[in-house]
Design a protein around this motif. Structure first.
Motif, PDB file in Angstrom:
ATOM      1  N   PRO A 135       0.830  -1.214   0.000  1.00  0.00           N
ATOM      2  CA  PRO A 135       0.000   0.000   0.000  1.00  0.00           C
ATOM      3  C   PRO A 135       0.860   1.258   0.000  1.00  0.00           C
ATOM      4  O   PRO A 135       2.004   1.247   0.470  1.00  0.00           O
TER       5      PRO A 135
ATOM      6  N   GLU B 189      -3.857  10.518   4.688  1.00  0.00           N
ATOM      7  CA  GLU B 189      -4.877   9.473   4.594  1.00  0.00           C
ATOM      8  C   GLU B 189      -4.877   8.600   5.840  1.00  0.00           C
ATOM      9  O   GLU B 189      -5.942   8.198   6.335  1.00  0.00           O
TER      10      GLU B 189
ATOM     11  N   PHE C 293      -0.525   4.540   1.058  1.00  0.00           N
ATOM     12  CA  PHE C 293      -1.367   5.575   1.652  1.00  0.00           C
ATOM     13  C   PHE C 293      -0.484   6.720   2.158  1.00  0.00           C
ATOM     14  O   PHE C 293       0.638   6.498   2.636  1.00  0.00           O
TER      15      PHE C 293
ATOM     16  N   THR D  25      -8.947  -3.301  -2.665  1.00  0.00           N
ATOM     17  CA  THR D  25      -9.450  -3.422  -1.296  1.00  0.00           C
ATOM     18  C   THR D  25      -8.290  -3.694  -0.358  1.00  0.00           C
ATOM     19  O   THR D  25      -7.454  -4.574  -0.620  1.00  0.00           O
ATOM     20  N   TYR D  26      -8.237  -2.934   0.720  1.00  0.00           N
ATOM     21  CA  TYR D  26      -7.193  -3.092   1.731  1.00  0.00           C
ATOM     22  C   TYR D  26      -7.864  -3.333   3.082  1.00  0.00           C
ATOM     23  O   TYR D  26      -8.952  -2.833   3.342  1.00  0.00           O
TER      24      TYR D  26
ATOM     25  N   ILE E 148      -7.988   8.029   8.325  1.00  0.00           N
ATOM     26  CA  ILE E 148      -8.525   6.699   8.662  1.00  0.00           C
ATOM     27  C   ILE E 148      -8.710   6.576  10.170  1.00  0.00           C
ATOM     28  O   ILE E 148      -9.739   6.094  10.648  1.00  0.00           O
TER      29      ILE E 148
ATOM     30  N   LEU F  18     -10.947  -1.004   3.487  1.00  0.00           N
ATOM     31  CA  LEU F  18     -10.737   0.260   2.787  1.00  0.00           C
ATOM     32  C   LEU F  18     -10.736  -0.006   1.287  1.00  0.00           C
ATOM     33  O   LEU F  18      -9.989  -0.863   0.812  1.00  0.00           O
ATOM     34  N   ASP F  19     -11.572   0.704   0.556  1.00  0.00           N
ATOM     35  CA  ASP F  19     -11.596   0.605  -0.904  1.00  0.00           C
ATOM     36  C   ASP F  19     -10.962   1.861  -1.484  1.00  0.00           C
ATOM     37  O   ASP F  19     -11.392   2.974  -1.188  1.00  0.00           O
ATOM     38  N   ARG F  20      -9.934   1.649  -2.315  1.00  0.00           N
ATOM     39  CA  ARG F  20      -9.181   2.789  -2.852  1.00  0.00           C
ATOM     40  C   ARG F  20      -8.608   2.438  -4.217  1.00  0.00           C
ATOM     41  O   ARG F  20      -7.935   1.421  -4.360  1.00  0.00           O
ATOM     42  N   ASP F  21      -8.923   3.257  -5.196  1.00  0.00           N
ATOM     43  CA  ASP F  21      -8.385   3.094  -6.553  1.00  0.00           C
ATOM     44  C   ASP F  21      -8.612   1.688  -7.107  1.00  0.00           C
ATOM     45  O   ASP F  21      -7.737   1.108  -7.750  1.00  0.00           O
TER      46      ASP F  21
END
Length: 337
Positions: free
Chosen positions: A10, A16, A12, A106-107, A20, A100-103
Motif C-alpha cells: 500500500p 490518509e 497511503f 481493497t485493503y 482513517i 478500505l476501498d481505494r483506486d
C-alpha cells in the motif's frame, strides 16, 4: 500468481492514515510512515499522547491470515497477560478489521497497541542478552502452545516446512548462489527424511528477527511484534529463526546461536533431534531470505527493507557451505543442553 510477495505494498499518505484513524477510531492524531516488507505501517500518536500502530495490509493479503493474527495475540494475552505483544484495538463501530476501498483495490486495516523498546538490531550482542532472547522465545512458545487456526496451514514462502519457494524462485539467483541455497535445502530435507517422526509441529510466530524483537536498555528482551509470518511448522523453527539473525555478522556464530538455543531449551524443552535440527533450519531460513531478496528487489527496487539482511546472510551461508553441518549440529547440541 498474485501474492503478498509480488503485489505492490500500500502507498497511503500520512494524511490518509490520519483520516482513517479519525474516521474509524474518532480521535485526532499525527502519523509517521514506517518501513515495512510488504504491508504499510504508521506510527500513530493521539492528541492525548497515546501511541499506536496503524497497519494497512498488502492488497493480496487474505483476511483469514489477519484473523489468525488477532485470534493468536488474544490467545497469548489470555495465557500470559504480561507478554508484550501488539493487541488489536476495535474501531468505534466494533470492528477489529477495517475494509478500505481505494483506486479499485481493497485493503484491510487494523489498529494495534504500540510495543515500546529498542530493536534488537540496534543493541550490541552479549552472552546474557542472547540467552535471554532464547528464554523469551520459549515463553512465547509456551503462551502459543495449543493454539490452532485454519489459516495456519496456508502455503507460505517463509514457512520452513515448505520448500516451494526455493524450488520455484531460486532461478532468480546466480548459478553459484543457486547451488548454495539448494545445498542447504537438500541438507534440511535429508535430516527431515531421517528424523521427521521425531520433529513436532506447532503454530509458531516464525519471524523472531532482529527488526521484530525488542529489548530494554539492559539488553533484556521485552517484546515481539509482527505476527504476519505465522504458520504451522516445525516447533524447532521458532528458536532457529531468532538464531539466524543473531548469527549473521557475528564473529563466533556457533557461540551466539548456542546461547539462544540454550536459553530456549532451558525454558521450553526440545528433543535431541530438534536441537540438532536447528542449524539446518537456520541455513534454510537464510536461504529463503536471500532468494526472497533476489526475487522481490527486481519487482520493488525502491523498497530497501527487502534487502536489509541480504549481504550478511550471503556471507554466513558461504561460510557455512564449507562447514561440516553434522559436526556443527553436534556442537550446537552440546552448547544447548
Amino acid at each position: 500468481m498474485r501474492s503478498v510477495f509480488n503485489a505492490p505494498q500500500p502507498d497511503f499518505s500520512i494524511k490518509e492514515a490520519a483520516d482513517i484513524v479519525h474516521g474509524h477510531y474518532r480521535f485526532s492524531c499525527t502519523a509517521e510512515d514506517l518501513y515495512s516488507e510488504r504491508d504499510q505501517n504508521f506510527y500513530i500518536i493521539s492528541e492525548n499522547g497515546g501511541e499506536y500502530i496503524l497497519k494497512i495490509s498488502n492488497p493480496a493479503e487474505d483476511q483469514s491470515a489477519l484473523r489468525m493474527q488477532i485470534d493468536c495475540t488474544e490467545y497469548i494475552s489470555d495465557k500470559d497477560k504480561d507478554l508484550n505483544i501488539p493487541l488489536t484495538i476495535k474501531s468505534t463501530s466494533g470492528e477489529d478489521i477495517i475494509t478500505l476501498d481505494r483506486d479499485g483495490s481493497t485493503y484491510y486495516a487494523r489498529m494495534v497497541t504500540f510495543v515500546s523498546g529498542i530493536f534488537l538490531k540496534d543493541y550490541a550482542q552479549s552472552e546474557d542478552m542472547l540467552f535471554n532472547l532464547g528464554a523469551f522465545m520459549a515463553r512465547l512458545s509456551r503462551a502459543m502452545k495449543g493454539f490452532e487456526h485454519p489459516a495456519a496451514n496456508r502455503k507460505f514462502a517463509w514457512n520452513l516446512s515448505q520448500d516451494d519457494f526455493i524450488q520455484h524462485f531460486s532461478q532468480e539467483l546466480k548459478d553459484d548462489e543457486r547451488d548454495i541455497v539448494r545445498f542447504f535445502l537438500h541438507q534440511a530435507r535429508a535430516y527431515h527424511m531421517d528424523h521427521g517422526k521425531d520433529l513436532p509441529w506447532a503454530v509458531i510466530h516464525n519471524d523472531g528477527n532482529d527488526h521484530n524483537i525488542l529489548v530494554n536498555d539492559l539488553g533484556k528482551t521485552t517484546g515481539i511484534i509482527d505476527f504476519g509470518d505465522m504458520g504451522y511448522s516445525y516447533r524447532a523453527a521458532e528458536p532457529a529463526v531468532a538464531m539466524a539473525y543473531v548469527a549473521i555478522g557475528a564473529g563466533d556464530p556457533l557461540h551466539c546461536m548456542g546461547q539462544v538455543l540454550k536459553g530456549y531449551h532451558e525454558s521450553f524443552q526440545l528433543s535431541e533431534k530438534e536441537l540438532k535440527f536447528a542449524i539446518y533450519l537456520v541455513c534454510l531460513r537464510l536461504s529463503i531470505s536471500v532468494t526472497m531478496a533476489a526475487y522481490r528487489k527486481k519487482l520493488f527496487p525502491q523498497n530497501e527493507y527487502i534487502t536489509v539482511s541480504e549481504a550478511p546472510a550471503w556471507e554466513f551461508l558461504r561460510r557455512m557451505r564449507h562447514q561440516n553441518l553434522d559436526q556443527f549440529s553436534e556442537d550446537l547440541y552440546d552448547l544447548a543442553r
